[in-house]
Scaffold this active site. Sequence first.
Site, short mmCIF file in Angstrom:
data_model
loop_
_atom_site.label_atom_id
_atom_site.label_comp_id
_atom_site.label_asym_id
_atom_site.label_seq_id
_atom_site.Cartn_x
_atom_site.Cartn_y
_atom_site.Cartn_z
N LYS A 84 7.60 5.12 4.89
CA LYS A 84 7.48 6.57 4.67
C LYS A 84 8.81 7.15 4.21
O LYS A 84 8.86 8.03 3.34
CB LYS A 84 6.99 7.25 5.96
CG LYS A 84 5.54 6.93 6.27
CD LYS A 84 4.64 7.53 5.22
CE LYS A 84 3.26 6.95 5.18
NZ LYS A 84 2.41 7.54 4.15
N SER A 97 5.76 10.95 7.42
CA SER A 97 5.34 10.81 8.82
C SER A 97 6.49 11.05 9.78
O SER A 97 7.67 10.82 9.45
CB SER A 97 4.81 9.40 9.03
OG SER A 97 4.65 9.12 10.41
N TYR A 117 6.50 0.69 9.20
CA TYR A 117 5.70 1.79 8.65
C TYR A 117 6.61 3.01 8.38
O TYR A 117 6.54 3.62 7.30
CB TYR A 117 4.59 2.14 9.65
CG TYR A 117 3.93 3.47 9.42
CD1 TYR A 117 3.08 3.67 8.33
CD2 TYR A 117 4.14 4.55 10.29
CE1 TYR A 117 2.47 4.89 8.12
CE2 TYR A 117 3.53 5.77 10.09
CZ TYR A 117 2.70 5.94 9.00
OH TYR A 117 2.10 7.16 8.79
N ASN A 151 0.82 -1.24 0.00
CA ASN A 151 0.00 0.00 0.00
C ASN A 151 0.84 1.27 0.00
O ASN A 151 0.48 2.25 -0.64
CB ASN A 151 -0.93 0.01 1.22
CG ASN A 151 -1.95 -1.09 1.15
OD1 ASN A 151 -2.77 -1.14 0.24
ND2 ASN A 151 -1.89 -2.01 2.11
N1 NAI Z 1 -3.26 10.82 10.87
C1 NAI Z 1 -2.01 11.17 11.21
O1 NAI Z 1 -1.79 11.72 12.29
C2 NAI Z 1 -0.88 10.91 10.27
C3 NAI Z 1 -1.06 10.41 9.00
N2 NAI Z 1 0.02 10.25 8.17
C4 NAI Z 1 -0.15 9.74 6.81
O2 NAI Z 1 -1.23 10.42 6.20
C5 NAI Z 1 -1.90 9.54 5.31
C6 NAI Z 1 -3.37 9.53 5.68
O3 NAI Z 1 -3.49 9.05 7.00
P1 NAI Z 1 -4.90 9.01 7.75
O4 NAI Z 1 -5.85 9.90 7.04
O5 NAI Z 1 -4.63 9.22 9.17
O6 NAI Z 1 -5.28 7.50 7.52
P2 NAI Z 1 -6.73 6.89 7.18
O7 NAI Z 1 -6.62 5.43 7.38
O8 NAI Z 1 -7.78 7.64 7.93
O9 NAI Z 1 -6.86 7.22 5.64
C7 NAI Z 1 -6.10 6.56 4.67
C8 NAI Z 1 -6.99 6.32 3.48
O10 NAI Z 1 -6.22 5.66 2.47
C9 NAI Z 1 -7.02 4.64 1.91
N3 NAI Z 1 -6.13 3.60 1.38
C10 NAI Z 1 -5.32 2.78 2.08
N4 NAI Z 1 -4.67 1.95 1.24
C11 NAI Z 1 -5.08 2.28 -0.02
C12 NAI Z 1 -4.77 1.78 -1.30
N5 NAI Z 1 -3.90 0.76 -1.48
N6 NAI Z 1 -5.35 2.35 -2.38
C13 NAI Z 1 -6.24 3.38 -2.22
N7 NAI Z 1 -6.58 3.89 -1.02
C14 NAI Z 1 -6.00 3.34 0.08
C15 NAI Z 1 -7.88 4.13 3.05
O11 NAI Z 1 -9.03 3.48 2.58
C16 NAI Z 1 -8.18 5.42 3.79
O12 NAI Z 1 -9.35 6.05 3.31
C17 NAI Z 1 -1.24 8.17 5.43
O13 NAI Z 1 -0.33 8.02 4.38
C18 NAI Z 1 -0.50 8.28 6.74
O14 NAI Z 1 0.64 7.45 6.75
C19 NAI Z 1 1.28 10.57 8.55
C20 NAI Z 1 1.52 11.01 9.81
C21 NAI Z 1 0.47 11.24 10.77
O1 LIG Z 2 2.23 8.46 11.10
C1 LIG Z 2 1.40 8.44 11.98
O2 LIG Z 2 1.66 9.08 13.14
C2 LIG Z 2 0.63 9.39 14.08
C3 LIG Z 2 1.30 9.68 15.42
O3 LIG Z 2 2.03 8.54 15.82
P1 LIG Z 2 1.74 7.83 17.24
O4 LIG Z 2 2.76 6.74 17.31
O5 LIG Z 2 1.95 8.89 18.27
O6 LIG Z 2 0.31 7.36 17.23
C4 LIG Z 2 -0.37 8.23 14.15
O7 LIG Z 2 -1.41 8.53 15.07
C5 LIG Z 2 -0.91 7.97 12.77
O8 LIG Z 2 -1.84 6.91 12.77
C6 LIG Z 2 0.22 7.59 11.87
O9 LIG Z 2 -0.24 7.46 10.55
#
Ligand code: NAI
Ligand SMILES: O=C1O[C@H](COP(=O)(O)O)[C@@H](O)[C@H](O)[C@H]1O
Length: 259
Positions: A150, A109, A146, A84
């Site tokens: 990234k 990330s 993970y 993914n």
């Molecule tokens: N939420 C956070 O605090 C952080 C998020 N990120 C990064 O931001 C991005 C989004 O994260 P979130 O919104 O929190 O996660 P999330 O799980 O809420 O959203 C990710 C979306 O990507 C879609 N997805 C996953 N694999 C897929 C694929 N192979 N093809 C198409 N769609 C796919 C999922 O269905 C989901 O809707 C991720 O790449 C994550 O690693 C990075 C650091 C922190």
């Molecule tokens: O990259 C990500 O980081 C956030 C923060 O990390 P955590 O270890 O403090 O939870 C995480 O919540 C998020 O799911 C992830 O995509």
Amino acid sequence: MDEPVLLTGAGGRVGQAVLEGLADEYEWKLLLHSPPDDEPDHEYLIGDVTDEETVAEAMDGVGAVIHLAGDPRPSAPWPSVLTNNIDGTEKMYEAAVDAGVEKFVFASSNHAVGAYETDERTPEMYRSDDDYRLDGTEFPRPGNHYGVSKAAGEVLGRYYHDEHGISVCNVRIGNLTRGHPPIDYERGQAMWLSYPDCARIHRCALEADYEFEIVYGISDNDRKYYSLERAKEALGYDPQDNSAEWDGDDHVADYERGV
Ligand SMILES: NC(=O)C1=CN([C@@H]2O[C@H](COP(=O)(O)OP(=O)(O)OC[C@H]3O[C@@H](n4cnc5c(N)ncnc54)[C@H](O)[C@@H]3O)[C@@H](O)[C@H]2O)C=CC1
Ligand SMILES: O=C1O[C@H](COP(=O)(O)O)[C@@H](O)[C@H](O)[C@H]1O
């Protein structure tokens, strides 16, 4: 940005933060992984970022990409991040350069550099009186698979920028939470990214001129061990939130009561 912006992972948390802040500012093309419960307000398609046909169709006619789709779990197993996150990101870049897309914003990330948080530095580095800072020039140092995925995404961007000239902005996102920072979690408060600041930094990444950037995507927290200097200088990012404003249980309780 006159042409549409492709937003992958649009149904997730970061995608929602981006759309809540910027829905009216751009023409969006959303890539969703599965059919939505409610009809989106924007053009969309459904598919997987590892599928070349889907990705080629998604890229058609867009000027920029915000690539969020992937497995966001710090505990995600290798087969999932390999498919993914790494393969999906490579497919996205390949399709982007084929389609002549100008700008690629990648959701990196904090976990790409998680292993800088050594036993010797923590928990002091999470506190406002500590001046340890990562600034984006340091070598990736992941603490899990993970984070490796990234870091690999950032390096893919380096390659596609150098070989194909596409502008690349890697945003090392901290900890996005809606409304208020994580409670009883110093690390999460130090890397908090509010929903409005998440939209702000993505707007900046769409608007600024740059070649290849690695910036930290956090709010302007008093506690911080990520420098915001590069995001400010290269993108013009001007964060408005600060986890310190939520210190004390009263603020959080008020927020949760809707006061
Ligand atoms: N939420 C956070 O605090 C952080 C998020 N990120 C990064 O931001 C991005 C989004 O994260 P979130 O919104 O929190 O996660 P999330 O799980 O809420 O959203 C990710 C979306 O990507 C879609 N997805 C996953 N694999 C897929 C694929 N192979 N093809 C198409 N769609 C796919 C999922 O269905 C989901 O809707 C991720 O790449 C994550 O690693 C990075 C650091 C922190
Ligand atoms: O990259 C990500 O980081 C956030 C923060 O990390 P955590 O270890 O403090 O939870 C995480 O919540 C998020 O799911 C992830 O995509």
